[in-house]
Structures are given as C-alpha cells and as structure tokens.
Design a protein around this motif. Structure first.
Motif, short mmCIF file in Angstrom:
data_model
loop_
_atom_site.label_atom_id
_atom_site.label_comp_id
_atom_site.label_asym_id
_atom_site.label_seq_id
_atom_site.Cartn_x
_atom_site.Cartn_y
_atom_site.Cartn_z
N MET A 1 0.83 -1.19 0.00
CA MET A 1 0.00 0.00 0.00
C MET A 1 0.88 1.25 0.00
SD MET A 1 -3.08 -1.18 0.02
CE MET A 1 -4.02 -2.61 0.49
N TYR A 2 0.46 2.27 -0.75
CA TYR A 2 1.21 3.53 -0.72
C TYR A 2 0.87 4.30 0.56
CZ TYR A 2 3.10 8.00 -2.10
OH TYR A 2 3.82 9.17 -2.13
N GLU A 3 -0.44 4.42 0.86
CA GLU A 3 -0.85 5.06 2.09
C GLU A 3 -1.00 4.00 3.17
OE1 GLU A 3 -2.40 5.42 -0.74
OE2 GLU A 3 -2.50 7.54 -1.27
N PRO A 4 -0.55 4.27 4.39
CA PRO A 4 -0.71 3.28 5.45
C PRO A 4 -2.18 3.12 5.83
CG PRO A 4 0.13 5.35 6.34
CD PRO A 4 0.16 5.47 4.83
N TRP A 165 -8.98 -6.90 -11.38
CA TRP A 165 -7.82 -7.00 -12.27
C TRP A 165 -7.05 -5.68 -12.33
CZ3 TRP A 165 -12.94 -7.51 -13.75
CH2 TRP A 165 -13.47 -6.50 -14.53
N PRO A 166 -6.43 -5.26 -11.23
CA PRO A 166 -5.65 -4.03 -11.23
C PRO A 166 -4.42 -4.15 -12.13
CG PRO A 166 -5.25 -5.24 -9.21
CD PRO A 166 -6.37 -5.95 -9.92
N ASP A 167 -3.99 -3.03 -12.69
CA ASP A 167 -2.79 -3.04 -13.52
C ASP A 167 -1.54 -3.35 -12.71
OD1 ASP A 167 -4.45 -2.31 -15.55
OD2 ASP A 167 -3.78 -0.23 -15.68
N ASN A 168 -1.50 -2.85 -11.47
CA ASN A 168 -0.34 -3.06 -10.62
C ASN A 168 -0.82 -3.09 -9.17
OD1 ASN A 168 2.01 -2.17 -8.84
ND2 ASN A 168 3.06 -2.39 -10.81
N ARG A 169 -0.72 -4.25 -8.55
CA ARG A 169 -1.25 -4.39 -7.18
C ARG A 169 -0.45 -3.57 -6.17
NH1 ARG A 169 -5.30 -7.85 -6.77
NH2 ARG A 169 -5.61 -9.38 -8.44
N GLY A 170 0.84 -3.33 -6.46
CA GLY A 170 1.65 -2.55 -5.55
C GLY A 170 1.25 -1.09 -5.51
N GLU A 171 0.52 -0.61 -6.53
CA GLU A 171 0.06 0.77 -6.58
C GLU A 171 -1.41 0.91 -6.23
OE1 GLU A 171 3.06 1.65 -10.34
OE2 GLU A 171 0.92 2.03 -10.53
N THR A 172 -2.07 -0.19 -5.94
CA THR A 172 -3.51 -0.18 -5.72
C THR A 172 -3.81 -0.14 -4.23
OG1 THR A 172 -3.84 -1.46 -7.75
CG2 THR A 172 -5.67 -1.38 -6.19
N LEU A 173 -4.57 0.85 -3.81
CA LEU A 173 -4.93 1.02 -2.40
C LEU A 173 -6.29 0.38 -2.14
CD1 LEU A 173 -4.39 2.27 0.38
CD2 LEU A 173 -5.56 4.32 -0.42
N LEU A 174 -6.29 -0.69 -1.36
CA LEU A 174 -7.52 -1.36 -0.97
C LEU A 174 -7.53 -1.51 0.55
CD1 LEU A 174 -7.68 -4.22 -3.64
CD2 LEU A 174 -8.95 -2.07 -3.63
N THR A 175 -8.53 -0.94 1.17
CA THR A 175 -8.68 -1.07 2.62
C THR A 175 -9.94 -1.89 2.90
OG1 THR A 175 -10.09 0.88 2.98
CG2 THR A 175 -7.70 1.25 2.80
N GLU A 176 -10.24 -2.07 4.17
CA GLU A 176 -11.45 -2.79 4.55
C GLU A 176 -12.63 -1.85 4.75
OE1 GLU A 176 -10.39 -4.82 8.10
OE2 GLU A 176 -8.97 -6.18 7.10
N HIS A 177 -12.45 -0.60 4.33
CA HIS A 177 -13.45 0.42 4.63
C HIS A 177 -14.07 0.92 3.33
CE1 HIS A 177 -11.32 -0.05 8.31
NE2 HIS A 177 -10.23 0.54 7.84
N PHE A 178 -15.35 0.64 3.15
CA PHE A 178 -16.04 0.86 1.88
C PHE A 178 -16.00 2.32 1.44
CE2 PHE A 178 -19.95 2.20 -0.28
CZ PHE A 178 -19.83 1.47 -1.45
N TRP A 179 -16.40 3.25 2.31
CA TRP A 179 -16.54 4.63 1.87
C TRP A 179 -15.21 5.28 1.55
CZ3 TRP A 179 -20.94 6.05 0.07
CH2 TRP A 179 -22.12 5.49 0.56
N TYR A 180 -14.15 4.94 2.32
CA TYR A 180 -12.84 5.48 1.99
C TYR A 180 -12.33 4.90 0.67
CZ TYR A 180 -8.04 6.98 2.09
OH TYR A 180 -6.84 7.55 1.75
#
Length: 393
Positions: A1-4, A165-180
């Motif tokens: 993740m880029y952002e913690p 199917w993200p282009d690059n998983r290392g650049e993709t920000l996925l959290t457990e929080h839907f609205w964010y």
C-alpha cells in the motif's frame, strides 16, 4: 500500500464518516449551485432559504435538472471524440515520475494539439451553422447530469477493476473500509493499452481542463444572443481561463509531478472532481455573466488584468522552479540564491530504494507560500471580473 492503513477505531470511523459526507454532499452542492444560478437569479441566499423552508426532497424534486437522450448522446460523442484525439494525435513521449510501485509510465503529450483541434472544430461547426454556438449554455443542466452519470459509471467500473484486475497491485490502495475505498482508494494509473491513461484522460480531456474553453465560449455566445453584446468582463473571464488552459497544455508534463497526477487514486475524488465539479464551478463567472452582463470601469478591469498577470506569473514560476530543481538534482539558483532542497529517500513496493528532490525554498519564502499567494491573486481577479454595473442594452 502507498498510504498506510488506518488502524485505530476512532480514526477509522472518522475516515469513513468524512468520506461518506464528501461523496454524498459533493453532488448536492454542485446541483445547489446550478439551481441557485438558474432558478434563483444567482442568489445563493434565496436558494438556501427555499432549501430550508421546503426541505431538501422538495427542493431537489422541484428544481434539479434532468438530462435527455440527446444530451447523453452528445456527451458520449464528446468522450469518444476526445478519446480518439488522445489516442491518435501525435506528440512527444514523456515518462512520468516513478510510481509507488516502481514504474515510470510513458505519456504522449498531445494536449495542446487536441485543444487546437477541438476549439477549431467547434468554431468551424458554429460558424458554418452546423451547431448552435450557445448549445452547451442552453443545455447546461442536461450536460451536468450527463457528466454526473458518466462519472458514476467510471467510479463503478474502476471500483470493480481495482479489486478484480488491477494493472499493478503494488500501486492499488484497498482497505477494509467501503466509503474510503470509494472516495480515494483503487488504482493509481489505470490504463487501457500502453498509453491510454484514464486518470490523465479524465483530468485533461473528457471532463477536465480542455472542456473549460468550450463552456466559456458557449456562454459568451449566449450572452450575445440574449443581450446583443459581449461585455469586457466576459472577454476577460474567457481570456484568463484560456491562458491557464494553454499554459497547462504547453507544460503538460508538469501535471505528472503534482499531487493530482502522482498520488491521487482514480476514484470518486479524482473522477467526479475533474468531470463535474471543476467544469461546473470553475466556469461560474461566464455562467453568471451570460445572464448578468455587467461591465467594469476601466481602472477596475485594469486592476483585474494586473492581478491575474501577477498571480499567473508567480504560479507559473513556482511550478517551473519545482520542475527545474528535480531535473538538476537540486543544484539550481532561484531568484539569485541557491535553492534549499531536501534529498529524500523512499522505497517502492518492489523493494527498491530511490531518491527524489523536494524544493523547500524560493528566495526568502517557501514554494507553497508563493503558490498560495498566486492562487489568491488569480481568484481575486476572477472575483473582480464578476462584480460590476449592468451593461447598457
């Protein structure tokens, strides 16, 4: 993740609440501004009084614009036309800054040529009688709704794409929080093929900066149709914004060094902001002047031009200083003094170490302070431009 990831319960709740409020109220705010301009003679106060007295449901149902099949078809045609220009027009290749995933992505810089072709084609179609030059202005509400639908589709599609199917998983920000996730999660630079970058395309072409010129010109044409004149304030508003647009495309490579170009994910914040909020809110001056053809005295209009020139020059100079400092590894002189820079080390998600240059001084002040002063000056001249006496009919 880029952002913690946010881990504290209170911070998570706050993040989700803020994201929810921004996602739900941004469209309401845009439609409120539209309704105030078109149904309450540009009076935000009168619109607010009606909103409070009758309630939000009645307010929206009574005044909210609707779209039409022709408006939707026109907007689709616009997006397709811009996509063709984005893909096929020639331009030099530029590699953006390194992403958090370690990639340096190529971009074809053909924005200025796309602007020339678009404005030229629109001018020819209007002059030849094929298209009403005031078409956008006369169907503004329908176009805003069409742009909102376009944004909703992009948000939905790329919300799913980031998970499937993200282009690059290392650049993709996925959290457990839907609205964010919906507000500012997802992919950083989603692409179709090697060069079609959706974030850059949305920001600068389909719903972004290039469209501002056509909106301004359409409202100028409508002002002339309604009042048989084009005021000096309208000319100034169009000229100011056109200079900003041309400057953006002349130095299009600078976009990729900005927060928008480098760090914002392609989600609600970026998509809706560029496709709906900026075209609607950044052109409020020409929307207002079309129906209220005010004129300014010569001293005041002169002050507006001077303020704009100062703000533009300062802002342009600061942007150029940042780009030069990075290109010269911080070994530059700015305003007669050696620049103070920070050589910052960072790691990308592929585990590699890199270094970048952060400019922290411009003469005796800071880059951010000068850029902020420039923005204030530019906004001041836009405010002056919309305040004057009604033009003689």
């Amino acid at each position: 993740m880029y952002e913690p990831s946010t881990k504290g319960k209170g911070a998570v709740i706050l993040n989700e609440a803020v994201s929810f409020v921004l996602i739900t109220t941004s469209p309401l705010f845009c439609f409120f501004c539209y309704i105030a301009y078109w149904d309450f003679d540009s009076s935000l106060r009168d619109a607010a009084v009606d909103f409070v007295s009758h309630g939000p449901v009645a307010f929206v149902s009574n005044y909210a614009p609707r779209t039409s099949t022709s408006a939707l078809a026109g907007y689709i045609l616009w997006v397709v036309f811009q996509a063709l220009l984005y893909h096929f027009l020639p331009g030099p290749l530029h590699f953006g800054p390194r992403t958090c995933g370690g990639r340096r992505l190529p971009y074809k810089l053909n924005g200025l040529l796309a602007w020339i072709v678009t404005v030229g084609a629109a001018s020819f179609a209007s002059y030849s009688g094929y298209v009403d030059p005031a078409l956008i202005a006369k169907n503004w509400g329908e176009m805003v709704v069409a742009a909102t639908i376009y944004s909703a589709l992009l948000i939905f599609i790329f919300y799913i794409k980031a998970r499937m199917w993200p282009d690059n998983r290392g650049e993709t920000l996925l959290t457990e929080h839907f609205w964010y996730n919906l507000f500012n999660g997802g992919e950083l630079h989603p692409r179709t093929g090697r060069l079609f970058d959706w974030k850059h395309f949305n920001a600068s072409r389909s719903g972004g900066i290039l469209l501002w010129t056509l909106i301004d010109l359409s409202f100028a044409a409508w002002q002339f149709e309604l009042h048989k004149t084009v005021t000096s304030t309208m000319v100034a508003a169009i000229l100011f914004r056109a200079i900003v647009v041309v400057d953006y495309f002349w130095y299009e490579h600078w976009f990729f060094e900005t927060l928008d170009g480098s760090h914002e994910r392609f989600s609600f914040y970026n998509i809706y902001g560029f496709a709906v909020m900026m075209p609607l809110l950044w052109t409020l001056q020409t929307q207002y002047l079309a129906q209220h053809p005010v004129e300014l005295s010569t001293p005041i209009i002169t002050v507006a031009y001077i303020l704009f020139a100062l703000g533009f020059i300062l802002n342009h100079d600061v942007n150029g200083q940042r780009a030069l400092a990075r290109r010269m590894a911080g070994e530059v002189t700015i305003w007669g003094k050696p620049a103070r820079c920070i050589k910052a080390q960072y790691y990308t998600t592929d585990g590699k170490s890199h270094q970048t240059i952060l400019l922290c001084s411009v003469a005796e002040g800071t880059a951010r302070s000068v850029a902020g002063a420039a923005a204030v000056l530019r906004q001041a001249c836009q405010w002056l431009d919309g305040n004057g006496k009604p033009a003689a009919s």
